[in-house]
Design a protein around this motif. Structure first.
Motif, short mmCIF file in Angstrom:
data_model
loop_
_atom_site.label_atom_id
_atom_site.label_comp_id
_atom_site.label_asym_id
_atom_site.label_seq_id
_atom_site.Cartn_x
_atom_site.Cartn_y
_atom_site.Cartn_z
N TRP B 125 0.83 -1.22 0.00
CA TRP B 125 0.00 0.00 0.00
C TRP B 125 0.85 1.27 0.00
O TRP B 125 0.45 2.28 -0.55
N TYR B 126 2.07 1.19 0.60
CA TYR B 126 2.89 2.41 0.76
C TYR B 126 3.47 2.84 -0.60
O TYR B 126 3.16 3.93 -1.10
N GLY B 127 4.24 1.96 -1.20
CA GLY B 127 4.76 2.26 -2.54
C GLY B 127 3.64 2.28 -3.58
O GLY B 127 3.67 3.08 -4.52
N GLY B 128 2.67 1.43 -3.40
CA GLY B 128 1.56 1.34 -4.34
C GLY B 128 0.76 2.63 -4.45
O GLY B 128 0.25 2.99 -5.51
N SER B 129 0.70 3.36 -3.33
CA SER B 129 -0.05 4.61 -3.30
C SER B 129 0.72 5.79 -3.90
O SER B 129 0.18 6.89 -4.02
N GLY B 130 1.99 5.56 -4.24
CA GLY B 130 2.80 6.65 -4.78
C GLY B 130 3.54 7.41 -3.70
O GLY B 130 3.98 8.54 -3.91
N LEU B 131 3.67 6.77 -2.54
CA LEU B 131 4.50 7.32 -1.46
C LEU B 131 5.81 6.53 -1.49
O LEU B 131 6.15 5.94 -2.50
N ALA B 132 6.55 6.53 -0.39
CA ALA B 132 7.75 5.69 -0.29
C ALA B 132 8.86 6.09 -1.25
O ALA B 132 9.69 5.27 -1.62
N LEU B 133 8.91 7.34 -1.69
CA LEU B 133 10.06 7.81 -2.48
C LEU B 133 10.92 8.69 -1.58
O LEU B 133 10.42 9.63 -0.95
N THR B 134 12.23 8.40 -1.56
CA THR B 134 13.13 9.19 -0.70
C THR B 134 13.13 10.66 -1.11
O THR B 134 13.28 11.55 -0.28
N THR B 135 12.95 10.91 -2.41
CA THR B 135 12.93 12.29 -2.92
C THR B 135 11.82 13.11 -2.25
O THR B 135 11.98 14.31 -2.01
N GLN B 136 10.70 12.47 -1.97
CA GLN B 136 9.58 13.18 -1.33
C GLN B 136 9.96 13.65 0.07
O GLN B 136 9.65 14.77 0.47
N PHE B 137 10.63 12.78 0.80
CA PHE B 137 11.04 13.15 2.16
C PHE B 137 11.95 14.38 2.14
O PHE B 137 11.75 15.35 2.87
N PHE B 138 13.01 14.31 1.31
CA PHE B 138 13.96 15.42 1.32
C PHE B 138 13.28 16.72 0.90
O PHE B 138 13.57 17.79 1.43
N ALA B 139 12.35 16.63 -0.05
CA ALA B 139 11.64 17.82 -0.50
C ALA B 139 10.75 18.38 0.61
O ALA B 139 10.71 19.58 0.86
N MET B 140 10.04 17.51 1.31
CA MET B 140 9.16 17.97 2.39
C MET B 140 9.97 18.59 3.52
O MET B 140 9.58 19.61 4.10
N LYS B 141 11.10 17.96 3.83
CA LYS B 141 11.89 18.45 4.96
C LYS B 141 12.46 19.84 4.66
O LYS B 141 12.37 20.75 5.49
N ILE B 142 13.05 20.02 3.47
CA ILE B 142 13.63 21.33 3.17
C ILE B 142 12.53 22.37 2.94
O ILE B 142 12.68 23.54 3.30
N ASN B 143 11.40 21.96 2.37
CA ASN B 143 10.31 22.92 2.15
C ASN B 143 9.83 23.50 3.48
O ASN B 143 9.61 24.70 3.61
N ARG B 144 9.68 22.63 4.46
CA ARG B 144 9.27 23.09 5.79
C ARG B 144 10.37 23.96 6.42
O ARG B 144 10.11 25.01 7.00
N TYR B 145 11.62 23.49 6.27
CA TYR B 145 12.76 24.22 6.86
C TYR B 145 12.90 25.62 6.26
O TYR B 145 13.17 26.59 6.96
N MET B 146 12.71 25.72 4.95
CA MET B 146 12.83 27.02 4.28
C MET B 146 11.81 28.02 4.84
O MET B 146 12.12 29.19 5.04
N GLN B 147 10.60 27.53 5.07
CA GLN B 147 9.56 28.41 5.61
C GLN B 147 9.85 28.79 7.06
O GLN B 147 9.61 29.92 7.47
N GLN B 148 10.39 27.84 7.82
CA GLN B 148 10.66 28.12 9.24
C GLN B 148 11.87 29.02 9.44
O GLN B 148 11.92 29.78 10.40
#
Lengths: 143, 381
Positions: B125-148
């Motif tokens: 279900w995790y990869g199947g749903s289109g999650l589970a990509l390492t690229t998504q994590f790094f993007a979310m982390k820096i996106n949040r960090y940039m705003q903070q």
């Protein structure tokens, strides 16, 4: 043709509204998603399966702009028809859950915005059933 | 003084090598490291090897000679090379061997890493749903960090442009073409706010390091480099990690902060004593966040540091002098050892056109990877 959940142990769509299933530690009250047998916080092993809340605030986000590889991805991987989708963490009352977002336009995504659980179609299986997974949508269509 | 010294280094260039297996690249790195240390394969008392996708490391022994040495294989996500090094360090510190070799190599297919998320009986279900990509994590982390913390998209481009500029000076690097900040910013967006040229790619390459007891280092090297700290840490409750279907609501520090503090304590020094650093730059935002997580600045200071060029080779605190993961790619088994290789060159004064000025005495490496693991080393001469 029926609509089926990508995994009934993770996403329950049998009732009137979809619900995510998680675990709650009976010793310390910490929640996890999905269901798991041990507690991430206190190492306890007395966990109960619970339905998580369906509304929360967006905590972090990005946009998936290229098709993931298949397998494991079940959705559209054709570069000519692939539609980008949002990905984020939504802070529910119990835990922050990683999910797809129905909104994929960066200018319409903002940390702290209200989100609610929704379903998105992924694929059709060999029996003609529509496989759905969970996503979060901006509440009240306020995009 | 440290108990363990690095007396030989060897590398096979990073990039794409269609005519060589990952393991053959590893064997080439071993021969180069042994030659650098002036030791024969026969002199090596133990070996520790790491690779994710290029085969079980000890299968390379027939290419080098069947000497019967104990050879252990290590797999530990993106910290595989670092973990192999720590195992060798601990072996020598424990007195279980006097001279050993650490080998990291890999060879990955094209495109983003395919997540391996074993299904819990049903569909994935995790990869199947289109999650589970390492690229998504790094993007979310820096996106949040940039705003903070007020980090701009221009800062992301500055990091990537620096990586390609340094890579162009490194004959072992994969991406050796300089690229302007605007070219990087205007490239296709892969995962907002990160464009194609802000990410590193899975690649190929190999590194080997010969280690020995510090009190015997003089037998093997004119300029031994001492391993003052080698630490790995996994994640704790409350941290924000890659490939995590859920996160705790309370916020805690990540494994990089923990590994960094432990390494400084082990070495008995602080961030102000470090002359240069190689920091995990899976994408350019990771380098920015890891500068703070490793203690080299406060959150948000990176914007001004980058604008002033402080992390350039000629700057106050050079970071990723060999081009980092962005210019070298990321062969998982070798990546952490590449950082150590570069620091040994810099501390020996052998880095050529990339040489950091000011006669550096202490250098730092940091890797981070799935599923939330960090490895840090501190080297000195």
């Amino acid at each position: 043709m029926a609509r089926i959940s990508i995994d009934d142990a993770v996403l329950d769509i049998s009732g009137g509204e979809p619900r995510l299933l998680g675990s709650r530690c009976r010793a310390c009250g910490t929640h996890t998603f999905p269901v798991q047998s041990g507690c991430v916080r206190c190492s306890g092993d007395d966990m109960e399966t619970v339905r998580l809340g369906t509304r929360g605030e967006l905590w972090a986000w990005t946009v998936q702009a290229f098709p993931p590889k298949a397998p494991p991805y079940l959705g559209d991987t054709d570069r000519s028809t692939f539609e980008p989708y949002g990905v984020g963490y939504v802070q529910l009352p119990e835990v922050r859950v990683e999910a797809r977002l129905t909104e994929a336009r960066p200018e319409h995504l903002k940390n702290g915005m209200e989100m609610e659980l929704a379903l998105v179609p992924l694929a059709t299986d060999d029996d003609g059933n529509e496989i759905v997974t969970f996503a979060f949508a901006p509440s009240g269509g306020a995009t | 003084m440290s108990d363990v010294a690095i007396v030989g280094i060897g590398m096979h260039s990073f990039g794409r090598h269609d005519d060589l297996s990952g393991m053959e690249q590893g064997a080439i790195a071993v021969r180069r490291a042994c030659a650098d240390a002036g030791v024969a394969w026969d002199d090596v008392e133990f070996a520790i090897g790491g690779s994710r996708d290029a085969g079980q490391p000890d299968k390379m022994v027939p290419m080098l000679g069947l000497t019967g040495l104990p050879f252990q294989n290590v797999i530990n996500g993106c910290a595989t090379g670092g973990s192999a090094l720590i195992s060798a360090y601990n072996t020598i510190k424990a007195g279980a061997g006097d001279l050993g070799i650490v080998i990291g190599f890999d060879k990955h297919g094209r495109g983003a890493f395919v997540p391996s998320t074993p299904p819990s009986g049903g569909r994935d279900w995790y990869g199947g749903s289109g999650l589970a990509l390492t690229t998504q994590f790094f993007a979310m982390k820096i996106n949040r960090y940039m705003q903070q913390h007020g980090i701009s998209r221009r800062a992301l481009a500055r990091v990537a442009a620096k990586a390609f500029r340094n890579g162009a000076k490194n004959p072992m690097a994969w991406r050796r073409r300089e690229m302007s900040e605007d070219e990087i910013l205007e490239a296709p967006m892969l995962s907002y706010p990160l464009t194609q040229y802000m990410f590193c790619s899975p690649g190929e390459g190999a590194v080997a390091l010969v280690l020995c007891r510090a009190d015997r280092a003089g037998r093997h090297a004119r300029r031994p480099i001492f391993l003052d700290a080698a630490v790995i840490r996994s994640r704790r409750f409350g941290s924000f990690e890659v490939l995590a279907p859920s996160l705790a609501i309370e916020d805690g520090v990540g494994p990089t902060v923990d590994a960094s503090r432990a390494a400084f304590e082990q070495a008995g020094i602080g961030p102000e004593d470090v002359a240069l650093a190689q920091l995990q730059d899976t994408e350019s935002g990771a380098e920015i966040m890891h500068m703070a997580e490793n203690g080299f600045c406060h959150d948000g200071e990176q914007e001004a540091m980058l604008e002033a060029g402080e992390t350039e080779i000629g700057g106050r605190f050079p970071v990723n002098t060999d081009g980092g993961c962005i210019a070298n790619g990321e062969p998982i088994g070798a990546s952490g050892l590449r950082q150590v290789y570069e620091n040994v060159l810099q501390l020996r004064g052998d880095a050529g056109v990339r040489q950091v000025g000011g006669d550096p005495k202490v250098a730092y490496t940091h890797v981070y990877g799935s599923p939330g693991i960090s490895g840090v080393t501190i080297l000195s001469r």
